[in-house]
Scaffold this motif. Structure first.
Motif, PDB file in Angstrom:
ATOM      1  N   HIS A   2     -40.962 -39.007 -12.124  1.00  0.00           N
ATOM      2  CA  HIS A   2     -40.307 -37.988 -11.405  1.00  0.00           C
ATOM      3  C   HIS A   2     -40.829 -37.744  -9.908  1.00  0.00           C
ATOM      4  O   HIS A   2     -40.272 -37.456  -9.208  1.00  0.00           O
ATOM      5  CB  HIS A   2     -40.842 -36.428 -12.106  1.00  0.00           C
ATOM      6  CG  HIS A   2     -42.056 -36.355 -12.268  1.00  0.00           C
ATOM      7  ND1 HIS A   2     -43.120 -36.997 -12.750  1.00  0.00           N
ATOM      8  CD2 HIS A   2     -42.812 -35.246 -11.647  1.00  0.00           C
ATOM      9  CE1 HIS A   2     -44.442 -36.899 -12.718  1.00  0.00           C
ATOM     10  NE2 HIS A   2     -44.252 -35.709 -12.072  1.00  0.00           N
ATOM     11  N   PRO A  11     -38.264 -30.682 -15.463  1.00  0.00           N
ATOM     12  CA  PRO A  11     -37.724 -29.364 -15.057  1.00  0.00           C
ATOM     13  C   PRO A  11     -38.588 -28.181 -14.830  1.00  0.00           C
ATOM     14  O   PRO A  11     -38.231 -27.329 -14.266  1.00  0.00           O
ATOM     15  CB  PRO A  11     -36.759 -29.008 -16.169  1.00  0.00           C
ATOM     16  CG  PRO A  11     -37.255 -29.879 -17.553  1.00  0.00           C
ATOM     17  CD  PRO A  11     -37.808 -31.039 -16.627  1.00  0.00           C
ATOM     18  N   LEU A  15     -31.903 -34.329  -8.318  1.00  0.00           N
ATOM     19  CA  LEU A  15     -31.711 -34.008  -9.477  1.00  0.00           C
ATOM     20  C   LEU A  15     -32.182 -34.704 -10.594  1.00  0.00           C
ATOM     21  O   LEU A  15     -32.492 -34.243 -11.642  1.00  0.00           O
ATOM     22  CB  LEU A  15     -29.852 -34.214  -9.743  1.00  0.00           C
ATOM     23  CG  LEU A  15     -29.410 -32.904  -9.001  1.00  0.00           C
ATOM     24  CD1 LEU A  15     -27.854 -33.128  -8.663  1.00  0.00           C
ATOM     25  CD2 LEU A  15     -29.517 -31.550  -9.701  1.00  0.00           C
ATOM     26  N   ARG A  16     -32.643 -36.174 -10.296  1.00  0.00           N
ATOM     27  CA  ARG A  16     -33.242 -36.993 -11.074  1.00  0.00           C
ATOM     28  C   ARG A  16     -34.395 -36.505 -11.595  1.00  0.00           C
ATOM     29  O   ARG A  16     -35.156 -36.481 -12.449  1.00  0.00           O
ATOM     30  CB  ARG A  16     -33.249 -38.187 -10.762  1.00  0.00           C
ATOM     31  CG  ARG A  16     -31.983 -39.007 -10.938  1.00  0.00           C
ATOM     32  CD  ARG A  16     -31.877 -40.522 -10.275  1.00  0.00           C
ATOM     33  NE  ARG A  16     -30.561 -41.052 -10.638  1.00  0.00           N
ATOM     34  CZ  ARG A  16     -30.096 -42.109  -9.603  1.00  0.00           C
ATOM     35  NH1 ARG A  16     -30.685 -42.279  -8.525  1.00  0.00           N
ATOM     36  NH2 ARG A  16     -28.878 -42.562  -9.961  1.00  0.00           N
ATOM     37  N   HIS A  36     -34.462 -33.442 -13.455  1.00  0.00           N
ATOM     38  CA  HIS A  36     -34.027 -33.649 -15.003  1.00  0.00           C
ATOM     39  C   HIS A  36     -35.277 -34.061 -15.498  1.00  0.00           C
ATOM     40  O   HIS A  36     -35.572 -33.643 -16.917  1.00  0.00           O
ATOM     41  CB  HIS A  36     -33.018 -34.590 -15.200  1.00  0.00           C
ATOM     42  CG  HIS A  36     -32.577 -35.316 -16.260  1.00  0.00           C
ATOM     43  ND1 HIS A  36     -32.165 -34.406 -17.185  1.00  0.00           N
ATOM     44  CD2 HIS A  36     -32.996 -36.207 -17.075  1.00  0.00           C
ATOM     45  CE1 HIS A  36     -31.817 -35.140 -18.390  1.00  0.00           C
ATOM     46  NE2 HIS A  36     -32.254 -36.261 -18.313  1.00  0.00           N
ATOM     47  N   HIS A  40     -39.117 -29.442  -7.624  1.00  0.00           N
ATOM     48  CA  HIS A  40     -38.139 -30.177  -7.744  1.00  0.00           C
ATOM     49  C   HIS A  40     -36.911 -29.268  -7.573  1.00  0.00           C
ATOM     50  O   HIS A  40     -35.793 -29.423  -6.722  1.00  0.00           O
ATOM     51  CB  HIS A  40     -37.901 -30.839  -9.278  1.00  0.00           C
ATOM     52  CG  HIS A  40     -39.177 -31.731  -9.230  1.00  0.00           C
ATOM     53  ND1 HIS A  40     -39.727 -32.564  -8.398  1.00  0.00           N
ATOM     54  CD2 HIS A  40     -39.658 -32.217 -10.491  1.00  0.00           C
ATOM     55  CE1 HIS A  40     -40.868 -33.106  -8.823  1.00  0.00           C
ATOM     56  NE2 HIS A  40     -40.882 -32.968 -10.272  1.00  0.00           N
TER      57      HIS A  40
END
Length: 167
Positions: free
Chosen positions: A90, A121, A114-115, A118, A126
């Motif tokens: 991440h 979360p 977005l990665r 994901h 992020h």
């Protein structure tokens, strides 16, 4: 901060190295705006373990803040084979998102942010980055959703800084 420093001192007293604690302290110091101190902690961590991803990632973040894009990308690329949150994947994607945003490559920045989101979360950084990218693309409804996700993360409280993104 005090807990990191205590962990470092405790390990030093027992004759052990503390590269993970030093890297963690460095990442915290970046958030506190104390980048010079953070740089010293990353350097010390890498002297103890030259492959420690958290310290390499921290150095990349510092390079990004200094606008040293190519050097930052080189450091980030050292994390390209990481898989899952436990290995710091991440952080790799979040760092790439910051890099691409700095290079004005908005589509790539959005994909990487977005990665990261994901994969982790619950990390409000992020979601905040995703919101900022959507805001820059004039997509207010998507930005608001991302900012609300950031504010809903455990332990996050609304501040003047985070609320400014919702208006």
């Amino acid at each position: 901060e005090a807990l990191y420093r205590q962990a470092i001192e405790s390990r030093q007293r027992s004759g052990k190295e503390a590269p993970r604690a030093r890297a963690g302290l460095g990442l915290l110091l970046i958030q506190l705006g104390r980048t010079a101190e953070a740089a010293l902690e990353f350097e010390a961590a890498l002297e103890e373990d030259d492959r420690l991803w958290d310290a390499i990632y921290g150095q990349a973040l510092l390079l990004l803040t200094e606008g040293q894009w190519n050097k930052a990308k080189d450091r980030l690329d050292e994390g390209s084979r990481r898989k899952g949150v436990a290995e710091g994947e991440h952080r790799y994607h979040y760092g790439l998102a910051l890099y691409y945003r700095g290079m004005n490559e908005t589509d790539d920045a959005e994909k990487e942010a977005l990665r990261a989101l994901h994969l982790d979360p619950a990390n409000p950084e992020h979601a905040m980055l995703v919101g900022e990218l959507y805001e820059a693309q004039n997509a207010p409804s998507l930005a608001i959703d991302a900012f609300e996700q950031a504010l809903a993360a455990p332990g996050v409280t609304a501040t003047a800084f985070s609320e400014r993104n919702l208006w």
